[in-house]
Design a protein around this motif. Sequence first.
Motif, PDB file in Angstrom:
ATOM      1  N   ALA A  96       0.848  -1.191   0.000  1.00 24.85           N
ATOM      2  CA  ALA A  96       0.000   0.000   0.000  1.00 24.85           C
ATOM      3  C   ALA A  96       0.882   1.239   0.000  1.00 24.85           C
ATOM      4  O   ALA A  96       1.987   1.232   0.557  1.00 24.85           O
ATOM      5  N   LEU A  97       0.381   2.278  -0.633  1.00 28.18           N
ATOM      6  CA  LEU A  97       0.984   3.599  -0.510  1.00 28.18           C
ATOM      7  C   LEU A  97       0.294   4.259   0.670  1.00 28.18           C
ATOM      8  O   LEU A  97      -0.927   4.437   0.658  1.00 28.18           O
ATOM      9  N   ASN A  98       1.047   4.564   1.718  1.00 24.65           N
ATOM     10  CA  ASN A  98       0.501   5.210   2.903  1.00 24.65           C
ATOM     11  C   ASN A  98       0.949   6.663   2.939  1.00 24.65           C
ATOM     12  O   ASN A  98       2.157   6.941   2.937  1.00 24.65           O
ATOM     13  N   LEU A  99      -0.034   7.562   2.964  1.00 29.85           N
ATOM     14  CA  LEU A  99       0.228   8.993   2.996  1.00 29.85           C
ATOM     15  C   LEU A  99      -0.282   9.560   4.321  1.00 29.85           C
ATOM     16  O   LEU A  99      -1.501   9.692   4.506  1.00 29.85           O
ATOM     17  N   PRO A 100       0.607   9.876   5.264  1.00 30.37           N
ATOM     18  CA  PRO A 100       0.165  10.480   6.519  1.00 30.37           C
ATOM     19  C   PRO A 100      -0.496  11.834   6.236  1.00 30.37           C
ATOM     20  O   PRO A 100       0.059  12.660   5.515  1.00 30.37           O
ATOM     21  N   ILE A 101      -1.680  12.028   6.782  1.00 27.47           N
ATOM     22  CA  ILE A 101      -2.409  13.288   6.605  1.00 27.47           C
ATOM     23  C   ILE A 101      -2.216  14.162   7.842  1.00 27.47           C
ATOM     24  O   ILE A 101      -1.893  15.335   7.743  1.00 27.47           O
ATOM     25  N   VAL A 102      -2.423  13.583   9.019  1.00 25.39           N
ATOM     26  CA  VAL A 102      -2.222  14.265  10.300  1.00 25.39           C
ATOM     27  C   VAL A 102      -1.562  13.274  11.246  1.00 25.39           C
ATOM     28  O   VAL A 102      -1.961  12.114  11.301  1.00 25.39           O
ATOM     29  N   GLY A 103      -0.557  13.716  11.992  1.00 28.69           N
ATOM     30  CA  GLY A 103       0.068  12.869  12.997  1.00 28.69           C
ATOM     31  C   GLY A 103       0.979  11.802  12.401  1.00 28.69           C
ATOM     32  O   GLY A 103       1.192  11.730  11.196  1.00 28.69           O
ATOM     33  N   THR A 104       1.520  10.976  13.289  1.00 29.92           N
ATOM     34  CA  THR A 104       2.419   9.905  12.871  1.00 29.92           C
ATOM     35  C   THR A 104       2.057   8.619  13.601  1.00 29.92           C
ATOM     36  O   THR A 104       1.402   8.645  14.638  1.00 29.92           O
ATOM     37  N   GLY A 105       2.507   7.524  13.046  1.00 29.11           N
ATOM     38  CA  GLY A 105       2.270   6.233  13.676  1.00 29.11           C
ATOM     39  C   GLY A 105       3.515   5.377  13.621  1.00 29.11           C
ATOM     40  O   GLY A 105       4.350   5.537  12.725  1.00 29.11           O
ATOM     41  N   ASN A 106       3.640   4.499  14.583  1.00 26.83           N
ATOM     42  CA  ASN A 106       4.729   3.544  14.589  1.00 26.83           C
ATOM     43  C   ASN A 106       4.153   2.231  14.068  1.00 26.83           C
ATOM     44  O   ASN A 106       3.234   1.681  14.664  1.00 26.83           O
ATOM     45  N   MET A 107       4.667   1.738  12.938  1.00 29.43           N
ATOM     46  CA  MET A 107       4.152   0.521  12.317  1.00 29.43           C
ATOM     47  C   MET A 107       5.080  -0.640  12.663  1.00 29.43           C
ATOM     48  O   MET A 107       6.296  -0.528  12.545  1.00 29.43           O
ATOM     49  N   PHE A 108       4.462  -1.749  13.094  1.00 25.79           N
ATOM     50  CA  PHE A 108       5.184  -2.941  13.509  1.00 25.79           C
ATOM     51  C   PHE A 108       4.774  -4.113  12.627  1.00 25.79           C
ATOM     52  O   PHE A 108       3.601  -4.250  12.286  1.00 25.79           O
ATOM     53  N   TRP A 109       5.731  -5.003  12.316  1.00 26.04           N
ATOM     54  CA  TRP A 109       5.447  -6.252  11.605  1.00 26.04           C
ATOM     55  C   TRP A 109       5.850  -7.414  12.501  1.00 26.04           C
ATOM     56  O   TRP A 109       6.793  -7.301  13.291  1.00 26.04           O
ATOM     57  N   TYR A 110       5.132  -8.548  12.343  1.00 25.83           N
ATOM     58  CA  TYR A 110       5.308  -9.700  13.215  1.00 25.83           C
ATOM     59  C   TYR A 110       5.441 -10.985  12.419  1.00 25.83           C
ATOM     60  O   TYR A 110       4.977 -11.088  11.286  1.00 25.83           O
ATOM     61  N   ASP A 111       6.036 -11.986  13.075  1.00 26.26           N
ATOM     62  CA  ASP A 111       6.147 -13.327  12.518  1.00 26.26           C
ATOM     63  C   ASP A 111       5.736 -14.310  13.606  1.00 26.26           C
ATOM     64  O   ASP A 111       5.704 -13.972  14.789  1.00 26.26           O
ATOM     65  N   GLY A 112       5.421 -15.509  13.187  1.00 29.89           N
ATOM     66  CA  GLY A 112       5.023 -16.555  14.115  1.00 29.89           C
ATOM     67  C   GLY A 112       4.013 -17.470  13.454  1.00 29.89           C
ATOM     68  O   GLY A 112       3.637 -17.277  12.297  1.00 29.89           O
ATOM     69  N   LYS A 113       3.568 -18.467  14.183  1.00 29.06           N
ATOM     70  CA  LYS A 113       2.589 -19.414  13.646  1.00 29.06           C
ATOM     71  C   LYS A 113       1.183 -18.917  13.982  1.00 29.06           C
ATOM     72  O   LYS A 113       0.884 -18.642  15.148  1.00 29.06           O
ATOM     73  N   TYR A 114       0.347 -18.838  12.946  1.00 30.00           N
ATOM     74  CA  TYR A 114      -1.007 -18.333  13.130  1.00 30.00           C
ATOM     75  C   TYR A 114      -1.922 -18.886  12.040  1.00 30.00           C
ATOM     76  O   TYR A 114      -1.466 -19.417  11.032  1.00 30.00           O
TER      77      TYR A 114
END
Length: 178
Positions: A96-114
């Motif tokens: 995805a193209l993510n364009l921050p409009i207001v504020g910021t976020g911390n993005m996390f990615w994960y691994d594991g069995k699910y």
Amino acid sequence: MLLSKSINFDQDVYDALRQKYSVFAKDIGDQGSFKKIILGDELTNLGNSIIKPISLISSKTHQIKSAILFGQSVGHIMEIHVDGFNLNRKDASNWALNLPIVGTGNMFWYDGKYELSEHVGQQKLKYLKLNWHDEPKEIYQTIIDSPSIVRIDLPHRVINISSEPRLLLSIRFTPDIY
């Protein structure tokens, strides 16, 4: 493995989008999250403004597939999820193209069995919920405070680290960006 990439996006187009969509920040309030799906003429107009800039970045000819305006209240922690509408992720985007409009976020990615299960959120937006067999392991994190291309087919979440509501325009394309 590439999970996110900050990009040099057309500043005039980005500024116009921030100006247009920032009015929705007031709708976030303290409710946790906010989602607005961009449809119809608005989606067509959005596509007309961003197809050329994203095609210059990816070296592909794109069409806009979908666009969603996401909002999070201050301190809101999103559930770990995978983007998609059905278990086999047929026709789902991986980027995805993510364009921050207001504020910021911390993005996390994960691994594991699910295992994935189909879920419909409060705003009737479908996504894939994860049923973990063991504890998820964080594999990467980044602050999304500028135009970025992000991986959305792997488990991820965003935490609003701003002192204000966070609003982000997330756009998916066909063909996929990468």
